[in-house]
Write an enzyme that holds these catalytic residues in place. Structure first.
Site, short mmCIF file in Angstrom:
data_model
loop_
_atom_site.label_atom_id
_atom_site.label_comp_id
_atom_site.label_asym_id
_atom_site.label_seq_id
_atom_site.Cartn_x
_atom_site.Cartn_y
_atom_site.Cartn_z
CG HIS A 1 -5.82 -1.87 -0.12
ND1 HIS A 1 -5.00 -1.59 -1.20
CD2 HIS A 1 -5.22 -1.28 0.95
CE1 HIS A 1 -3.98 -0.86 -0.81
NE2 HIS A 1 -4.10 -0.65 0.49
CG ASP B 1 -6.65 -2.63 -3.95
OD1 ASP B 1 -7.35 -1.81 -3.32
OD2 ASP B 1 -5.44 -2.78 -3.76
CB SER C 1 -0.97 -0.04 1.18
OG SER C 1 -1.95 0.96 1.08
#
Length: 326
Positions: A304, A274, A185
């Site tokens: 995610h 995601d 991320s």
């Protein structure tokens, strides 16, 4: 094959290499100037050994006084009595922190060291920078948004450049034989940007990287930090009068804009569901990387989130590089 909720199909993603129309003309000069300034900085670093119940490892707590005196907390986790070995810099996700020693135990039996720092303002570390704007939206994405020189992520990149300088210096209690970056991320985006800034990085792994291809992300992301910027426009500039100014600042820190300088081996992961780091933004980064050794793993039903299978692929990727560089 697979799902692509709200984004391009996998076939389209594989060839998605957008024009970098928001990469500033002075991008390279901007960062060369910052790197030169960081080369002249000498951080104050305090270290303290931490007691651990695991007899085969050593843990060292770090307080890293960065270029503006911000004290950033960090940690080294290493095999006991081993100082010369491959080293991973682990970069954490948005709102995360440097982690705990147990988070990195899988690397110790493989003979690797892990160094992890908080990102300024996150974890238990403050941010001493002074930003000229406020915001109705919580988070870090808008801090300094109208000033590229003092934008939040510009300052984060400064910290990482200075941390790299220290890790390679005689003042660090390690001698990295290989130095790589890993992150997910936010950490994935930071890893890619850092590899573009520093040509001496040996490898990168980036899962679900954020801070990527902002003009696309602001249009398709449905959750996560990109929405801080989306909501800035909603609440503070509903006519998008400052859009070009905001995108100009973001253009200096967009990890995609660093990717054409990455030549080391790279492993990236993307989840096709995601909505925080949309697949098209991840493939935009991947497809701009010229490295001859780059790989992207696609997980159709993952959002995610942590991808357990990819952890195995990451270990295999890193250990293969270590073996080839022994």
């Amino acid at each position: 094959m697979g799902r692509h909720v709200g984004d391009l199909s996998l076939e389209e993603l594989k060839v998605y290499r957008p024009e970098l129309k928001y990469k500033p003309n002075d991008f390279d000069a901007f960062w060369e100037n910052i790197k030169a300034k960081m080369d002249g900085e000498n951080p104050v670093v305090r270290m303290q050994a931490r007691k651990t119940a695991i007899p085969t490892i050593e843990v060292i707590d770090i307080e890293f006084e960065s270029w503006d005196e911000t004290p950033i907390k960090g940690m080294i986790v290493k095999p006991k009595n081993v100082d010369d070995c491959p080293t991973i810099i682990s970069l954490h996700g948005y709102t995360g922190d440097r982690g705990l020693p147990v988070d990195y135990l899988k690397w110790i039996p493989l003979g690797l060291v892990v160094i992890s720092f908080d990102v300024r303002g996150q974890g238990s570390s403050p941010d001493y920078a002074r930003y000229q704007n406020g915001s109705r939206v919580p988070g870090w994405m808008l801090q300094g948004i109208r000033n590229p020189e003092n934008y939040y992520y510009t300052n984060v990149y400064r910290d990482i450049l200075l941390q790299l300088k220290w890790i390679r210096s005689k003042d660090c209690p390690l001698n990295p034989t290989i130095l790589g970056l890993t992150g997910s991320s936010q950490g994935g985006g930071l890893a890619l940007a850092t590899a573009g800034l520093d040509k001496n990085i040996d490898f990168v792994t980036a899962e679900l990287p954020f801070i990527a291809h902002f003009e696309r992300a602001l249009s398709v992301a449905l959750s996560g930090p990109y929405l801080e910027i989306v909501n800035y426009f909603k609440f503070s500039d509903p006519k998008y009068n400052t859009y070009e100014e905001v995108l100009k600042t973001l253009g200096y820190i967009d990890c995609v804009h660093f990717c054409n300088s990455i030549t080391c081996p790279v492993l990236i992961a993307s989840g096709l569901e995601d909505a925080t780091s949309p697949p098209s933004t991840v493939f935009a980064a991947y497809n701009h990387i010229p490295s001859e050794s780059k790989f992207i793993e696609v997980y159709p039903q993952y959002k995610h989130e942590n991808i357990p299978l990819h952890e195995e692929k990451k270990i295999e990727f890193i250990m293969d590089i270590c073996r080839r560089n022994m």
